[in-house]
Motif scaffolding. Structure first.
Motif, short mmCIF file in Angstrom:
data_model
loop_
_atom_site.label_atom_id
_atom_site.label_comp_id
_atom_site.label_asym_id
_atom_site.label_seq_id
_atom_site.Cartn_x
_atom_site.Cartn_y
_atom_site.Cartn_z
N TRP A 124 0.78 -1.14 0.12
CA TRP A 124 0.03 0.09 -0.15
C TRP A 124 0.98 1.22 -0.01
CZ3 TRP A 124 -4.92 1.18 -0.98
CH2 TRP A 124 -5.19 2.66 -0.42
N TYR A 130 2.42 2.30 -3.15
CA TYR A 130 1.12 2.64 -4.26
C TYR A 130 0.83 4.26 -3.96
CZ TYR A 130 -0.28 -1.29 -7.15
OH TYR A 130 -0.12 -2.30 -8.29
N THR A 131 0.92 4.40 -2.70
CA THR A 131 0.53 5.71 -2.10
C THR A 131 1.35 6.64 -1.53
OG1 THR A 131 -0.20 4.95 -0.05
CG2 THR A 131 -1.64 4.62 -1.38
N TRP A 159 0.15 15.42 -6.92
CA TRP A 159 -0.26 14.17 -5.88
C TRP A 159 -1.20 14.73 -4.79
CZ3 TRP A 159 -0.34 9.10 -6.41
CH2 TRP A 159 -0.80 8.49 -5.26
N PHE A 181 -3.93 13.16 -2.65
CA PHE A 181 -4.08 11.75 -2.28
C PHE A 181 -5.40 12.03 -1.37
CE2 PHE A 181 -3.66 7.84 0.09
CZ PHE A 181 -4.13 6.86 -1.11
N TRP A 188 -3.89 13.17 -9.87
CA TRP A 188 -2.45 12.92 -9.86
C TRP A 188 -1.92 12.74 -11.20
CZ3 TRP A 188 -1.09 8.69 -12.81
CH2 TRP A 188 -2.22 7.78 -13.13
N PHE A 201 -8.67 10.50 -7.99
CA PHE A 201 -9.03 9.46 -7.27
C PHE A 201 -10.52 9.44 -6.79
CE2 PHE A 201 -4.84 10.58 -5.87
CZ PHE A 201 -4.08 9.44 -6.04
N ILE A 215 -10.95 5.69 -1.75
CA ILE A 215 -9.46 5.26 -1.04
C ILE A 215 -10.09 4.69 0.33
CG2 ILE A 215 -7.61 6.09 0.25
CD1 ILE A 215 -7.76 8.67 -1.82
N LEU A 263 -8.12 1.02 -3.68
CA LEU A 263 -7.97 2.27 -4.51
C LEU A 263 -8.54 2.33 -5.85
CD1 LEU A 263 -6.37 4.92 -4.15
CD2 LEU A 263 -4.24 3.69 -5.24
#
Length: 157
Positions: free
Chosen positions: A31, A34-35, A55, A57, A63, A80, A83, A89
């Motif tokens: 994770w 990826y984040t 970014w 998030f 992104w 996104f 989440i 995701l």
């Protein structure tokens, strides 16, 4: 490090693509890769230099990454949609090489209970032509190179 796992890419309808990959790392580490932007930049672009340009998030956040390779660059971006920390995701995905042909990618991170994580990505494209165009663009080869770079990163961290 060479992974003992391969990436499986399947299609079941005319607009979808399913990607499965096992990583030799706990779900929390996968994770994070990826984040966290500093980790993303170390594996996402097939191991090539990647600029994390934007970014944000959060749900609705934007992104954008730019991968540099062979004297050129490729941009990728999305937003996104969902989440769920360490579990799911969901984001849109668009490659500058096929502008306006976005997919919706839902990635699930499944804890296999033995220090490994299974990553399952379901991609839904607007049309069959979009899906086929992405598959024909070298997506699978690039994805396998990125997962190999992810494996190497996870082995080092």
């Amino acid at each position: 490090m060479t992974s003992t796992y391969t990436t499986t890419v399947t299609t079941s309808g005319d607009r979808d693509c399913r990607i499965e990959r096992i990583s030799d790392a706990p779900r929390a580490r996968v994770w994070a890769a990826y984040t966290e932007p500093d980790l993303i930049a170390r594996w996402w672009g097939r191991g090539n230099p990647v600029d994390v340009v934007t970014w944000e998030f959060r749900t609705g956040g934007h992104w954008r990454f730019v991968e540099h390779h062979d004297g050129t660059s490729d941009g990728f971006e999305g937003r996104f949609r969902e989440i769920v920390p360490e579990q799911r995701l969901v984001q849109s995905f668009e490659w500058d090489g096929m502008p306006t042909h976005a997919s919706l990618d839902a990635a699930d991170f499944l804890d296999l209970g033995d220090g490994r994580t299974k990553i399952v990505v379901e991609s839904l494209f607007l049309t069959a032509e979009d899906r086929d165009g992405m598959l024909d663009s070298g997506m699978e080869e690039g994805m396998n190179a990125s997962y190999a770079a992810l494996d190497a990163l996870l082995a080092r961290t």
